[in-house]
Structure formats: structure tokens, C-alpha cells
Scaffold this active site. Structure first.
Site, short mmCIF file in Angstrom:
data_model
loop_
_atom_site.label_atom_id
_atom_site.label_comp_id
_atom_site.label_asym_id
_atom_site.label_seq_id
_atom_site.Cartn_x
_atom_site.Cartn_y
_atom_site.Cartn_z
N ALA A 9 35.56 22.26 95.46
CA ALA A 9 35.33 22.10 94.14
C ALA A 9 34.14 21.31 93.61
O ALA A 9 33.63 20.60 92.79
CB ALA A 9 36.62 21.53 93.54
N PHE A 12 28.79 24.16 93.14
CA PHE A 12 28.45 25.74 93.44
C PHE A 12 29.94 26.51 93.62
O PHE A 12 30.16 27.26 92.78
CB PHE A 12 27.88 25.89 94.86
CG PHE A 12 27.39 27.42 94.88
CD1 PHE A 12 26.49 27.88 93.94
CD2 PHE A 12 27.94 28.21 95.51
CE1 PHE A 12 25.94 29.27 93.97
CE2 PHE A 12 27.65 29.55 95.73
CZ PHE A 12 26.57 30.07 94.86
N GLY A 13 30.96 25.82 94.05
CA GLY A 13 32.22 26.31 93.95
C GLY A 13 32.73 26.30 92.43
O GLY A 13 33.53 27.54 92.13
N LYS A 103 25.15 27.48 103.25
CA LYS A 103 24.05 27.90 103.84
C LYS A 103 23.69 26.73 104.85
O LYS A 103 23.37 25.61 104.62
CB LYS A 103 22.87 28.02 102.83
CG LYS A 103 23.25 29.16 101.93
CD LYS A 103 22.32 28.99 100.45
CE LYS A 103 22.41 29.90 99.36
NZ LYS A 103 21.71 29.88 98.40
N LYS A 186 15.60 28.46 104.53
CA LYS A 186 14.74 28.27 103.34
C LYS A 186 15.21 26.93 102.85
O LYS A 186 14.32 26.18 102.40
CB LYS A 186 15.29 29.25 102.32
CG LYS A 186 16.84 29.13 101.84
CD LYS A 186 16.99 28.14 100.80
CE LYS A 186 18.64 27.83 100.59
NZ LYS A 186 18.95 26.92 99.52
N ASN A 251 17.11 20.04 98.57
CA ASN A 251 16.44 19.99 99.66
C ASN A 251 14.78 19.56 99.41
O ASN A 251 14.08 18.94 99.82
CB ASN A 251 16.53 21.15 100.61
CG ASN A 251 17.80 21.34 100.99
OD1 ASN A 251 18.15 20.88 102.22
ND2 ASN A 251 18.54 22.14 100.47
#
Length: 321
Positions: A9, A12-13, A103, A186, A251
Site C-alpha cells: 500500500a 504506487f500500489g 523495478k 533506468k 532516483n
């Protein structure tokens, strides 16, 4: 419409849960913190996405068994938390399609998400969801395009149909290696681009680093058996362009602080840090030339300064493009 479970949660989720619930799905969103779950149920708000209301079809839960009572499960946990989650719940995940939304590369094993799933939940079917996206854009209902990947074309197409919404458009792929490599690397290049901007080296230097970073991404991906064209798609070049140019990228923001101050606080969600270390080690073992990745790993470990890293890149031998 189907019932979908989302484990994790974070921003993003939660954003995915909001988007899918708005599209008519019944969505169970699992969080470890029972107090946070109770608060989300009561206020219909998430502390991770201020201002975004949770639709009625979205059901926060602290029960992983309840959230996993679906055929399709989206795993929206940080990359380094994926393996423990799978090992703890492998029995619960049998015969399910597990869509990794993280990722990166597992620092302990050097494996990407789909290979972690295959190893630790062997009776499940692995898939990946990746591409250029920010959680607040998805939660706000802004148009977003992502890649959904599964080894089997029919499964990829079924997931594409199930998870696409009017504003969340999914393109399918069967190249799991390429999608995983693009999503992981990335983040490393985004740290490097942030360092360039933070150190005041200019936009031209960022463009050069982004381009040479893309060459590294392709080189590494192809060595893993990926298709070169996958890296030119959403999960490669698309995600690279977004994360290397936006302050909203964790990032890039980390790299910018590192470039400006020579050091920066490390957050668990800055996936590019662990990925740089893992990929640099794998590249060395395989004899792959990955100068940007090597220097990002050295920078975050404090083995070189920003000035030394820039000098090393600029003093490399001249070569054809």
C-alpha cells in the site's frame, strides 16, 4: 469486471488500486500496518497519496490471505522486499498470476523480479508491469501507458485486457528479460543524471549521459537474452526519459542531492542504489563494459567523489558511437 489483489500500500500500489477500482474492479489492497488500514477505511484517504480519495470498490485489508483470494495479484512492494514476501507466502500464491510492479535487481541474488518469482513461488505464473509512470499521475486519472509482460502471449493478452482502463493503457510483451532490464537500469541512469544536474554540469551533459546510459541498458539487456527493440519501448526508453528529467523521480532527486552535496540520505525506495551495486557486480563477472553503472555504484558507496566520477567518464578513450 474481476476481483484483483494488490500487495503493498505504498504510493504506487495505492495508485493502481484507485485506478482499477475506478474502472469497476473490486480491489483488495493489502498493507502490513493494521492501524494504517483502519485509517484508510475510515477516512477513505491514503497517507501515501494526499488528496486522492479511495473509491468504494477499493478495500484496504491487513489480511494477506484476504487480498490474495484472487487469480491475479499485483506485487507492489519494494524490490528488496519481494523475495521475503514470496518465501513467506509461497503456499498462498500457488496457481496465481503474480504481477511484479517493482523495478530493480535483488541485491542478494542478482536476479530480476520475474526470476525471483520463478525461484520462490514456482507454482505461480510470473508477469511484470513496468513503464513511465508516477503514482500521483495514475491516482489523479491522468493518461498513462505501461508495459505488461508475461512469457506466454495468451497470458500477456489476458492481463492486458484485465488491467487496462480508459486512462491506463497497457501494451503487452513476452520479453520479460527486456522489460525487467529496462525498469531496473533506468533507475541507475536517473541517479547519474541527477548527479549531473546537482553538480551543475548542465543540461547538455545530462543529455549525453542519458544517451550513453541507454546504450548501457541495451548492452546489459541483450546479454541477458532480451530483445533490443524492447528497450526502445515504454519499459526502456520511455521510463528512462521520465525518470531522468523529473524532480518527481526518487532516483533522480537522490542523485541531484548527491551531486550538490557529495552525499545524500539513502531511502529504501531509491531502487537504483541496490540495482547499481548488483548490476555492476554482474557486469564485471560477465566482462560487460558498464562505466556509468560502475561509477554510480562507486558514488553511492563513497568510493569516488563526484569530481572523480566526472573525470573518469571524460577521460575514457574516444570511440565510435
Amino acid at each position: 469486471m474481476s476481483r484483483i489483489g494488490i500487495l503493498g500500500a505504498g504510493a504506487f500500489g495505492t495508485a493502481l488500486a484507485i485506478a482499477l477500482a475506478r474502472a469497476g474492479h473490486e480491489v483488495a489492497l493489502w498493507a502490513r500496518d493494521a492501524g494504517a488500514v483502519a485509517a484508510m477505511r475510515e477516512t477513505r484517504q491514503s497517507p501515501r497519496l494526499p488528496g486522492a480519495r479511495l473509491p468504494e470498490g477499493m478495500h484496504p485489508t491487513a489480511s494477506i490471505a484476504e487480498a490474495s483470494a484472487t487469480e491475479t495479484l499485483l506485487l507492489a512492494v519494494p524490490m528488496q522486499a519481494l523475495a521475503p514476501l514470496l518465501r513467506e507466502n509461497a503456499t498462498l500464491f500457488r496457481q496465481k498470476t503474480l504481477v511484479a510492479c517493482c523495478k530493480g535487481i535483488d541485491l542478494e541474488s542478482g536476479l530480476p523480479p520475474h526470476r525471483i518469482i520463478a525461484r520462490d513461488a514456482p507454482e505461480a505464473s510470473p508477469a511484470l508491469l513496468s513503464g513511465p509512470s508516477f503514482a500521483d499521475d495514475i491516482a489523479a486519472g491522468l493518461p498513462t501507458a505501461l508495459t505488461i509482460a508475461a512469457a506466454d502471449e495468451a497470458r500477456a493478452e489476458a492481463l492486458q485486457r484485465e488491467l487496462s482502463t480508459p486512462v491506463l493503457r497497457l501494451y503487452r510483451s513476452t520479453d520479460l528479460e527486456g522489460v525487467a532490464a529496462g525498469g531496473a537500469l533506468k533507475n541507475v541512469i536517473a541517479i547519474a543524471c541527477g548527479v549531473v544536474i546537482g553538480a551543475g554540469l548542465g543540461e547538455s551533459a545530462r543529455a549525453a549521459l542519458l544517451t550513453r546510459g541507454f546504450a548501457e541498458m541495451r548492452r546489459y539487456a541483450e546479454a541477458q537474452g532480451a530483445q533490443a527493440e524492447t528497450l526502445a519501448g515504454l519499459s526502456g526508453l520511455g521510463d528512462l526519459a521520465l525518470t531522468c528529467t523529473s524532480e518527481k523521480s526518487r532516483n533522480f532527486a537522490f542523485g541531484k542531492r548527491l551531486g550538490a552535496a557529495g552525499r545524500a540520505e539513502t531511502l529504501a525506495t531509491t531502487e537504483g542504489i541496490a540495482t547499481a551495486r548488483a548490476v555492476a557486480a554482474r557486469a564485471r563477472a560477465a566482462g560487460l563494459e558498464m562505466p556509468i553503472t560502475e561509477l554510480v555504484a562507486a558514488l553511492v558507496d563513497g568510493r569516488v567523489s563526484v569530481a572523480e566520477a566526472a573525470e573518469r567518464l571524460l577521460s575514457r578513450p574516444l570511440r565510435p558511437e
